[in-house]
Design an enzyme around this catalytic site. Structure first.
Site, PDB file in Angstrom:
ATOM      1  N   ASN A  10       0.649  -1.068   0.141  1.00 32.59           N
ATOM      2  CA  ASN A  10      -0.185   0.002   0.215  1.00 32.59           C
ATOM      3  C   ASN A  10       0.669   1.469   0.110  1.00 32.59           C
ATOM      4  O   ASN A  10       0.330   2.226  -0.553  1.00 32.59           O
ATOM      5  CB  ASN A  10      -0.930   0.043   1.264  1.00 32.59           C
ATOM      6  CG  ASN A  10      -1.983  -1.093   1.057  1.00 32.59           C
ATOM      7  OD1 ASN A  10      -2.880  -1.000   0.024  1.00 32.59           O
ATOM      8  ND2 ASN A  10      -2.014  -1.948   1.835  1.00 32.59           N
ATOM      9  N   THR A  11       1.840   1.211   0.710  1.00 34.19           N
ATOM     10  CA  THR A  11       2.774   2.403   0.670  1.00 34.19           C
ATOM     11  C   THR A  11       4.026   2.294  -0.444  1.00 34.19           C
ATOM     12  O   THR A  11       4.481   3.376  -0.850  1.00 34.19           O
ATOM     13  CB  THR A  11       3.444   2.490   2.066  1.00 34.19           C
ATOM     14  OG1 THR A  11       2.427   2.561   2.955  1.00 34.19           O
ATOM     15  CG2 THR A  11       4.459   3.871   2.034  1.00 34.19           C
ATOM     16  N   VAL A  13       6.410  -0.181  -3.296  1.00 30.10           N
ATOM     17  CA  VAL A  13       6.509  -1.272  -4.345  1.00 30.10           C
ATOM     18  C   VAL A  13       8.143  -1.580  -4.129  1.00 30.10           C
ATOM     19  O   VAL A  13       8.668  -0.563  -4.173  1.00 30.10           O
ATOM     20  CB  VAL A  13       6.494  -0.910  -5.770  1.00 30.10           C
ATOM     21  CG1 VAL A  13       6.666  -1.982  -6.592  1.00 30.10           C
ATOM     22  CG2 VAL A  13       4.837  -0.511  -6.032  1.00 30.10           C
ATOM     23  N   VAL A  14       8.327  -2.692  -3.736  1.00 30.66           N
ATOM     24  CA  VAL A  14       9.892  -3.106  -3.592  1.00 30.66           C
ATOM     25  C   VAL A  14      10.133  -4.291  -4.562  1.00 30.66           C
ATOM     26  O   VAL A  14       9.452  -5.219  -4.791  1.00 30.66           O
ATOM     27  CB  VAL A  14      10.056  -3.571  -2.077  1.00 30.66           C
ATOM     28  CG1 VAL A  14      11.491  -3.765  -1.949  1.00 30.66           C
ATOM     29  CG2 VAL A  14       9.565  -2.463  -1.043  1.00 30.66           C
ATOM     30  N   GLY A 108      -3.483 -11.909   2.617  1.00 32.72           N
ATOM     31  CA  GLY A 108      -2.796 -11.110   1.851  1.00 32.72           C
ATOM     32  C   GLY A 108      -1.522 -12.171   1.148  1.00 32.72           C
ATOM     33  O   GLY A 108      -0.915 -12.814   1.718  1.00 32.72           O
ATOM     34  N   ALA A 109      -1.227 -11.744  -0.038  1.00 35.30           N
ATOM     35  CA  ALA A 109      -0.151 -12.390  -0.749  1.00 35.30           C
ATOM     36  C   ALA A 109       1.135 -12.048  -0.115  1.00 35.30           C
ATOM     37  O   ALA A 109       2.164 -12.799  -0.052  1.00 35.30           O
ATOM     38  CB  ALA A 109      -0.157 -11.837  -2.244  1.00 35.30           C
ATOM     39  N   ASP A 110       1.386 -10.919   0.698  1.00 39.69           N
ATOM     40  CA  ASP A 110       2.425 -10.509   1.159  1.00 39.69           C
ATOM     41  C   ASP A 110       2.742 -11.376   2.411  1.00 39.69           C
ATOM     42  O   ASP A 110       3.769 -11.816   2.720  1.00 39.69           O
ATOM     43  CB  ASP A 110       2.601  -8.966   1.572  1.00 39.69           C
ATOM     44  CG  ASP A 110       1.220  -8.475   2.487  1.00 39.69           C
ATOM     45  OD1 ASP A 110       0.103  -9.088   2.434  1.00 39.69           O
ATOM     46  OD2 ASP A 110       1.153  -7.362   2.920  1.00 39.69           O
ATOM     47  N   THR A 185       8.949  19.076  21.948  1.00 39.02           N
ATOM     48  CA  THR A 185       7.699  18.192  21.146  1.00 39.02           C
ATOM     49  C   THR A 185       8.384  17.259  20.508  1.00 39.02           C
ATOM     50  O   THR A 185       7.532  15.896  20.420  1.00 39.02           O
ATOM     51  CB  THR A 185       7.043  19.386  20.367  1.00 39.02           C
ATOM     52  OG1 THR A 185       6.628  20.480  21.203  1.00 39.02           O
ATOM     53  CG2 THR A 185       5.949  18.735  19.492  1.00 39.02           C
TER      54      THR A 185
END
EC number: 2.7.1.33
Length: 256
Positions: A10-11, A13-14, A108-110, A185
């Protein structure tokens, strides 16, 4: 034999190039649904060159994807630029795993590739923790059965909600803080995110130990796995390339 393995998340592509079982290079790009197949093809060509290969050197391709739209574009690019119809991790693919879940087709495939990598590289029983956009825990028994899957918010997803949902809190890097005694902060946010998430990881692993009556190891993978693996003695193995190792084993089982 040169296998190109593609993990579409989702974040990110490797892309990994696996040369006779050895991972020869990995490359990470941002997942974007509007990339064309030609754009992906150019990226693949560039990454191959960076690893010392040409498109003609690639013998085959395997894809693990949780983003169908991107997977279709990527598949088209591989067909066009490499003249290869890639193997897709999904229904009908032999993994050697027995997925004993209520709806195994929904796993999931992952996660499947992670579990294959963990089992064939390290043996079972083993708990696989993947720190990605979502954080997942999957348990694989000694006889290669996947008997549990747990899904929760990823640390980057939780962190983004913190600074996107507030007016004055800045975006911060997710890193292991020097101390929990924060005095401004940004360090306060970093310490809060890190120790809150690390506590959740340790509590989750502890619950698996409580409910499963056998000794098992824990392997961590995914984008931020190193940050947390270094901060606890409850994670036994850190393997950033676990999914590629899993895809290599899955590919081998389907072609030999």
């Amino acid at each position: 034999m040169l296998l190109m393995a593609v993990d579409i998340g989702n974040t990110n592509v490797v892309i990994g190039f696996i040369d006779d079982g050895r991972i020869a290079g990995t490359y990470r790009i941002t997942t974007k649904a509007n990339h064309t197949s030609d754009e992906y093809g150019l990226m693949i060509t560039q990454f191959l060159a960076l690893s010392g290969y040409k498109p003609a050197d690639v013998d085959d391709v395997i894809i693990s994807s949780v983003v169908p739209k991107v997977m279709h574009s990527f598949r088209a690019s591989i067909v066009k630029f490499l003249d290869i119809d890639p193997m897709i991790v999904g229904p009908g693919i032999k993994t050697g795993l027995n997925i004993r879940m209520d709806n195994p087709q929904n796993m999931g495939a992952d996660c499947i590739a992670d579990c294959a990598g963990a089992y064939y590289e390290y043996g079972g029983p083993i708990l696989v923790a993947d720190f990605g956009t979502a954080t997942t825990f999957n348990y694989v028994t000694a006889d290669a059965s996947v008997i549990s899957g747990l899904i929760t918010t990823g640390i980057r997803t939780a962190a983004a909600a913190l600074w996107e949902g507030t007016a004055q809190l800045p975006e911060v890097e997710i890193t292991r803080p020097k101390s929990i005694l924060a005095k401004s902060t940004k360090p306060a946010m970093q310490a809060g995110l890190y120790y809150n998430f690390l506590g959740g990881i340790e509590r989750t692993i502890a619950q698996f130990h409580k409910e499963i009556d056998e000794d098992f190891r824990v392997v961590a993978t995914g984008g931020l796995s190193r940050v947390f693996a270094d901060g606890t003695n409850m994670i036994d193995i850190y393997d950033p390339d676990l999914i590629f190792k899993g895809m290599w084993h899955i590919y081998d089982r389907n072609v030999r």
